[in-house]
Design an enzyme around this catalytic site. Structure first.
Site, short mmCIF file in Angstrom:
data_model
loop_
_atom_site.label_atom_id
_atom_site.label_comp_id
_atom_site.label_asym_id
_atom_site.label_seq_id
_atom_site.Cartn_x
_atom_site.Cartn_y
_atom_site.Cartn_z
N ASN A 1 -18.16 0.25 -19.68
CA ASN A 1 -16.99 -0.58 -19.38
C ASN A 1 -16.22 -0.89 -20.65
O ASN A 1 -16.79 -0.89 -21.74
CB ASN A 1 -17.45 -1.88 -18.69
CG ASN A 1 -16.39 -2.42 -17.76
OD1 ASN A 1 -15.91 -1.72 -16.88
ND2 ASN A 1 -15.99 -3.68 -17.98
N LEU A 2 -14.93 -1.21 -20.47
CA LEU A 2 -14.12 -1.51 -21.67
C LEU A 2 -14.57 -2.80 -22.34
O LEU A 2 -14.55 -2.94 -23.55
CB LEU A 2 -12.64 -1.61 -21.27
CG LEU A 2 -11.63 -1.63 -22.42
CD1 LEU A 2 -11.68 -0.31 -23.19
CD2 LEU A 2 -10.22 -1.88 -21.90
N HIS B 1 -14.24 0.84 -0.15
CA HIS B 1 -13.15 -0.09 0.17
C HIS B 1 -11.95 0.60 0.80
O HIS B 1 -10.85 0.05 0.80
CB HIS B 1 -12.71 -0.84 -1.09
CG HIS B 1 -13.74 -1.84 -1.54
ND1 HIS B 1 -13.75 -2.38 -2.80
CD2 HIS B 1 -14.81 -2.38 -0.89
CE1 HIS B 1 -14.76 -3.22 -2.91
NE2 HIS B 1 -15.42 -3.24 -1.77
N TYR C 1 0.81 -1.22 0.00
CA TYR C 1 0.00 0.00 0.00
C TYR C 1 0.84 1.26 0.00
O TYR C 1 0.45 2.28 -0.59
CB TYR C 1 -1.03 -0.06 1.15
CG TYR C 1 -2.11 -1.05 0.81
CD1 TYR C 1 -2.12 -2.33 1.34
CD2 TYR C 1 -3.07 -0.73 -0.15
CE1 TYR C 1 -3.07 -3.27 0.96
CE2 TYR C 1 -4.03 -1.66 -0.54
CZ TYR C 1 -4.02 -2.91 0.00
OH TYR C 1 -4.95 -3.84 -0.41
N CYS D 1 -6.61 2.78 12.75
CA CYS D 1 -6.07 2.17 13.96
C CYS D 1 -6.83 0.87 14.24
O CYS D 1 -8.06 0.89 14.38
CB CYS D 1 -6.21 3.11 15.16
SG CYS D 1 -5.60 2.34 16.68
N CYS E 1 -4.98 7.00 20.08
CA CYS E 1 -4.88 6.18 21.30
C CYS E 1 -3.45 5.84 21.67
O CYS E 1 -3.18 5.27 22.73
CB CYS E 1 -5.71 4.89 21.14
SG CYS E 1 -4.96 3.70 19.99
#
Ligand code: BV8
Length: 228
Positions: A201-202, A109, A56, A117, A139
């Site tokens: 869409n493609l 998503h 990520y 956290c 926290c």
């Protein structure tokens, strides 16, 4: 869109493809040889936090090198101009819709530019790398993770999405393969509530048979043409 008042738009990786962000299931849909399903799970995070955080981090860093394309810009313009209800539900975790001016939208998503956290559940805007065990600014626990909905986890704001689908008289799906639920089931829900359904869409997707109409082509061409 004469009698249309309330629109729900679902977007997937295909709307960002022409901005240079790889889709999941097309060519080049792997990352360092990993399928998204393999790194986008709580088990993968528990087994190899460094790999998942790195996956990520790389995608977050890549956001600096891409820009919204004509499809994102057209939807941003629609959002600004549309007097009825409008909700853009994106499965994407990039920030291209926001950068193209979309306001009435949500990331079901999660988002690359956010950290979650694991303990207190607070979501924090995040730029740059997010090493495992980074302390939560709220926290203080070393429990920050990418703010991404993994497979097996509940997508965000499902109540809001279902309410919008219940009021929609038009549902438009853009750039998604219809491979992942619950997003892939929204077309059926919308149709059951009486909405017209359109797919841009493609190529044909796993859900194409459920749509009243499917238009095939690149989003940067189909979306501006539809918005006009
Ligand atoms: C849930 C994270 C329940 C962000 C993603 C067994 C065990 C556990 C769960 C399941 C199971 N079996 C089924 C499930 C449900 C599961 C699922 O659907 N699995 C699939 C694989 C069968 N779903 C889940 O787990 C979801 N959660 O069900 O929770 C629950 C209930 C109660 C309590 C707790 C839990 C969560 C799913 C979310 C997973 N996270 N992403 C990230 O890393 O990016 S999914 C990931 O794939 C994306 O986010 C996206 O949503 C999804 C689909 O990808 P697409 O966007 O469609 O992209 P794709 O590459 O597939 O297709 C691109 C399309 O664009 C193609 O059609 C192509 O033709 C087109 N295209 C390409 N270029 C263009 C174009 N179109 C236009 N123009 C172009 N230029």
């Amino acid at each position: 869109m004469n009698k249309t008042r309330n629109i729900v738009i679902l977007t997937g990786a295909g709307i960002s493809a022409e901005s240079g962000i790889a889709t999941f299931r097309g060519p080049g849909g792997l990352w360092e040889g990993h399928r998204v399903e393999d790194v986008c799970t709580p088990e993968a995070l528990a087994a190899d936090a460094t790999l998942v955080h790195r996956f990520y981090d790389a995608r977050r860093a890549a956001l600096d090198d891409v820009a919204p394309n004509a499809a994102h810009v057209a939807l941003g313009g629609l959002d600004a101009a549309w007097s009825g209800e409008l909700l853009i539900v994106t499965q994407n975790v990039d920030d291209l819709h926001e950068r193209a001016g979309a306001r009435r939208m949500l990331h079901m998503h999660g988002e690359l530019r956010s950290a979650l956290c694991e303990l207190c559940g607070i979501r924090t805007a995040w730029a740059g790398p997010l090493p495992p065990y980074t302390p939560c600014p709220d926290c203080g626990e070393n429990a920050l993770r990418p703010d991404i909905v993994f497979f097996g986890e509940m997508p965000y704001q499902m109540d809001r999405i279902e309410q919008a689908l219940g009021r929609a008289d038009l549902f438009v799906s853009i750039g998604t393969s219809g491979a992942v639920y619950p997003a892939a089931g929204f077309v059926q829900l919308a149709a059951r509530y009486g909405a017209r359904t359109l797919e841009l869409n493609l190529e044909r997707s796993a859900g194409s048979d459920w749509f009243d109409e499917t238009r095939l082509g690149p989003a940067s061409v189909l979306v501006p043409a539809w918005v006009e």
